[in-house]
Design an enzyme around this catalytic site. Structure first.
Site, PDB file in Angstrom:
ATOM      1  N   GLY A 228      33.200  62.465   3.673  1.00 44.72           N
ATOM      2  CA  GLY A 228      34.111  62.333   4.799  1.00 44.72           C
ATOM      3  C   GLY A 228      34.742  60.955   4.831  1.00 44.72           C
ATOM      4  O   GLY A 228      34.905  60.297   3.804  1.00 44.72           O
ATOM      5  N   GLU A 248      30.240  60.124  -0.057  1.00 44.37           N
ATOM      6  CA  GLU A 248      31.483  60.334  -0.799  1.00 44.37           C
ATOM      7  C   GLU A 248      32.628  60.133   0.193  1.00 44.37           C
ATOM      8  O   GLU A 248      32.860  60.986   1.065  1.00 44.37           O
ATOM      9  CB  GLU A 248      31.521  61.748  -1.405  1.00 44.37           C
ATOM     10  N   CYS A 282      40.414  63.754  -1.590  1.00 45.43           N
ATOM     11  CA  CYS A 282      39.931  62.373  -1.693  1.00 45.43           C
ATOM     12  C   CYS A 282      40.563  61.629  -2.862  1.00 45.43           C
ATOM     13  O   CYS A 282      40.762  60.418  -2.784  1.00 45.43           O
ATOM     14  CB  CYS A 282      38.413  62.362  -1.845  1.00 45.43           C
TER      15      CYS A 282
END
Length: 475
Positions: A228, A248, A282
């Site tokens: 997140g 992460e 991401c």
């Protein structure tokens, strides 16, 4: 309308309170989602701890077979699962099917890893006075793992938590993102069908703000794994104490394009890396640094390729880009673009908005301190920046607090190796976009992009303890 429940100790449990789940693209109501209380989470953790006492004694073969059965069931239900993604996350069907394929591969890697959790022998006689001993190491499961997952890959990023945890004999309490609970909940039934013992997987839905303290700080939780935002990740790291944790977090992935690059061959790939799932990835390609000698040509080709993308209904197979996850995110990125324009940036294409969508946007004439450059945008926006030397380009990529993946296109071997050594990132991708990831590679960032590694083999190490055993051969 669907009404979801909590999955606790192998039983579906209703809650007093629910929250409304709406589709990002249409705004239609999809479900009333069970809202867990702290007490629900405590019961889930306690149930997972109890289940662990038996599950840790199962054989590697038994755990692998469960995971192989999950793979088989998911293969049979691919279309159904991709449609769940389209509805609750606005992920276009083609991208959704791709995620399901990756999720299947992730569970398959986990099944294979279950059979290859090994230790090593230690040459005890290499130390003086220990010639009459043998020594060896083994990896042992931790216990209860708290897994907190995001909305952008709600099947595959859940698999990166569940797969390695179950492979080694841990149990899991899963808290999926509030926008994507349906994909997590359907996995409860799939794991049940595959033979996972009751209690080994617990699923609690609700507000992360309300539940995260219990998920992180409960004394029976031995490992936290979170994907997140950096802001939330930092708070969790402060609270976790001596428990193991994997974080992460975000990035603003940069790509260098050197003059030796055949631009026509890479253009579709670069555009896909920038705008896939509306940039809500991401490692979405956010910054492209292009050598000045090819900058104008690159910009022209990139803008032309971007204009080919179809924005629309995620259930339409022709759609390339659909809605952002909620209208608030659309408003946020519009404000960031407006701020950049006021500071001199120029929109080369895109920046057209509805309440729920933003067209793929290419920005030029940007400055390093603009939000659209230095902060993770998590939106369909990319900036193209010229540079003159490779040293300058590497410095520009590194000029950030983030560092998950970075990439370079070049046909000069020495330049590729220089970039590999000097780019500050968890992974350096040569002759491909930084959005590249396979599910068995080590994955995790440096600086503010994360802590620890995923990728099944590496997650197995993060989800086990190394135990050393020695035996004296004579009294």
């Amino acid at each position: 309308m669907q009404q979801t429940k909590l999955w606790i100790n192998g039983v579906w449990e209703q809650t007093k309170e629910t929250t409304e789940l709406t589709a990002p693209y249409t705004g239609e109501k999809l479900a009333q989602v069970a809202k867990a209380t702290v007490q629900d989470v405590e019961r889930a953790i306690e149930g997972a701890h109890e289940a662990f006492q038996a599950f840790k004694k199962t054989t590697a073969y038994e755990r692998a077979e469960i995971l192989y059965k999950v793979v088989a069931i998911m293969r049979e239900r691919k279309q159904e699962l991709a449609e769940i993604l389209a509805k609750e996350a606005a992920k276009p069907l083609t991208a959704g099917l791709g995620e399901i394929d990756r999720t299947i591969a992730t569970y398959q890697f986990a099944a294979e890893a279950a059979k290859h959790v090994t230790g090593e022998t230690i040459p005890m006689d290499a130390a003086p006075g220990a010639s009459d001993r043998i020594g060896y190491t083994k990896r042992v499961p931790l216990g209860v793992v708290s897994a907190i997952t995001p909305f952008n890959f709600p099947f595959n990023l859940v698999a990166h938590k569940l797969g390695p945890a179950f492979a080694v004999g841990n149990t899991v309490v899963l808290k999926p993102a509030s926008q994507t609970p349906l994909s997590a909940l359907v996995m409860a039934g799939i794991f049940k069908e595959a033979g996972l013992p009751d209690g080994a997987l617990q699923i609690v839905t609700g507000s992360g703000g309300d539940l995260s303290d219990t998920l992180v700080m409960h004394p029976l939780v031995k490992k936290v794994t979170f994907t997140g935002s950096g802001a939330v990740g930092l708070k969790l790291k402060e609270k976790v104490g001596l428990r193991k944790i994997t974080l992460e977090l975000g990035s603003n992935a940069g790509l260098i394009v050197e003059p030796s690059t055949p631009l026509e061959k890479i253009m579709a790939r670069c555009v896909g890396g920038a705008f896939g799932f509306a940039g809500q990835v991401c490692i979405s390609l956010q910054r492209i640094y292009v050598h000045g000698s090819i900058y104008e040509e690159f910009k022209k080709l990139f803008v032309a390729e971007t204009k080919k993308l179809v924005v629309g209904d995620p259930l339409d197979v022709k759609t390339d880009v659909s809605a952002m996850i909620n209208p608030g995110e659309v408003a946020r990125i519009k404000a960031w673009i407006d701020e950049a324009k006021a500071q001199g940036a120029v929109v080369a294409t895109g920046a057209e908005f509805t309440e729920r969508t933003c067209t793929p946007t290419v920005m030029v004439n940007v400055k390093p301190d603009m939000k659209i450059v230095c902060v993770e945008t998590f939106a369909p926006i990319v900036s193209i920046v010229p540079y003159e030397t490779l040293d300058e380009a590497i410095a520009l990529v590194n000029d950030t607090e983030l560092g998950l993946n970075a990439g370079i296109y070049t046909n000069v071997l020495t330049d590729a190796l220089k970039a590999a050594d000097e780019l500050q990132a968890g992974a350096v991708i040569i002759n491909d976009i930084p959005t590249f990831r396979t599910d068995n590679m080590p994955y995790g960032g440096v600086k503010m992009s994360g802590y620890g590694k995923e990728g099944i083999k590496y997650a197995v190490e993060e989800m086990t303890d190394l135990k050393f055993i020695t035996m004296k051969l004579s009294y």
